[in-house]
Design a protein around this motif. Sequence first.
Motif, PDB file in Angstrom:
ATOM      1  N   THR A  72      -2.769   3.030  -0.036  1.00 13.93           N
ATOM      2  CA  THR A  72      -1.450   2.913  -0.665  1.00 13.93           C
ATOM      3  C   THR A  72      -1.055   1.451  -0.814  1.00 13.93           C
ATOM      4  O   THR A  72      -0.549   1.033  -1.861  1.00 13.93           O
ATOM      5  CB  THR A  72      -0.402   3.696   0.157  1.00 13.93           C
ATOM      6  OG1 THR A  72      -0.823   5.064   0.230  1.00 13.93           O
ATOM      7  CG2 THR A  72       0.969   3.621  -0.474  1.00 13.93           C
ATOM      8  N   GLU A  73      -1.304   0.647   0.216  1.00 11.43           N
ATOM      9  CA  GLU A  73      -1.033  -0.797   0.142  1.00 11.43           C
ATOM     10  C   GLU A  73      -1.880  -1.453  -0.935  1.00 11.43           C
ATOM     11  O   GLU A  73      -1.399  -2.301  -1.690  1.00 11.43           O
ATOM     12  CB  GLU A  73      -1.325  -1.462   1.491  1.00 11.43           C
ATOM     13  CG  GLU A  73      -0.365  -1.117   2.590  1.00 11.43           C
ATOM     14  CD  GLU A  73      -0.802  -1.692   3.938  1.00 11.43           C
ATOM     15  OE1 GLU A  73      -1.727  -2.541   3.970  1.00 11.43           O
ATOM     16  OE2 GLU A  73      -0.232  -1.281   4.959  1.00 11.43           O
ATOM     17  N   ALA A  76      -0.581  -0.516  -4.412  1.00  8.09           N
ATOM     18  CA  ALA A  76       0.665  -1.247  -4.683  1.00  8.09           C
ATOM     19  C   ALA A  76       0.374  -2.715  -5.007  1.00  8.09           C
ATOM     20  O   ALA A  76       0.978  -3.288  -5.924  1.00  8.09           O
ATOM     21  CB  ALA A  76       1.606  -1.142  -3.491  1.00  8.09           C
ATOM     22  N   ARG A  79      -1.068  -2.872  -8.523  1.00  8.41           N
ATOM     23  CA  ARG A  79       0.000  -2.697  -9.517  1.00  8.41           C
ATOM     24  C   ARG A  79       0.879  -3.942  -9.613  1.00  8.41           C
ATOM     25  O   ARG A  79       1.266  -4.350 -10.710  1.00  8.41           O
ATOM     26  CB  ARG A  79       0.834  -1.455  -9.192  1.00  8.41           C
ATOM     27  CG  ARG A  79       0.111  -0.154  -9.514  1.00  8.41           C
ATOM     28  CD  ARG A  79       1.019   1.064  -9.441  1.00  8.41           C
ATOM     29  NE  ARG A  79       1.527   1.314  -8.112  1.00  8.41           N
ATOM     30  CZ  ARG A  79       0.947   2.103  -7.203  1.00  8.41           C
ATOM     31  NH1 ARG A  79      -0.186   2.723  -7.503  1.00  8.41           N
ATOM     32  NH2 ARG A  79       1.484   2.275  -6.024  1.00  8.41           N
ATOM     33  N   ALA A  80       1.182  -4.566  -8.477  1.00  6.93           N
ATOM     34  CA  ALA A  80       1.992  -5.790  -8.480  1.00  6.93           C
ATOM     35  C   ALA A  80       1.295  -6.912  -9.251  1.00  6.93           C
ATOM     36  O   ALA A  80       1.949  -7.786  -9.808  1.00  6.93           O
ATOM     37  CB  ALA A  80       2.292  -6.231  -7.048  1.00  6.93           C
TER      38      ALA A  80
END
Length: 173
Positions: A72-73, A76, A79-80
């Motif tokens: 999940t990290e 993210a 995506r960032a």
Amino acid sequence: RGFLTEYRVFAPSVSDLHLEDVPLSASGDFSPPKLRAAVHKSHIVGDVVAHYLRVAQGKLGVTFAVDVESATELAAAYRAAGVPSEVVSADTPDLLRAQILRRFRSREILQLCNVDLFGEGFGLPAIEVVSMARPTQSYSLYAQQFGRALRPLPGKTHALIIDHAGNVQRHGL
């Protein structure tokens, strides 16, 4: 003989991932709780994204994570950085998983961050790059993860393997 594609390996130095205190489990691989703790103490998440952007930007990739939290990290962080990403694990419902894979094949998603899901028995020739963010003592698991990007596809000249976990050094090519 054309069964597998050529490949290039990138093995960035694993500066702050320390596995000395991670014992082996009865299966012969690293003990999952201690392995997760070691990975979460490191800067591996940021390193994975930075190296993908440096050597494989825009390519379809699978990132192998140590647990769902790490996956999940990673998703993210991708995506960032502008890289469309999704998390896929054994907990992902079948219908959602199929939808995510369809979006991946059509390049709407460029990174699939997964936990022990795309190992043995999974073939998707569109995968161009594998990022290893999960250390393993298991040669068979390593070979399966390495092999995800080796399926030939018309126009695919080579696969990229980015090893952030020291697996290539541990197991060889």
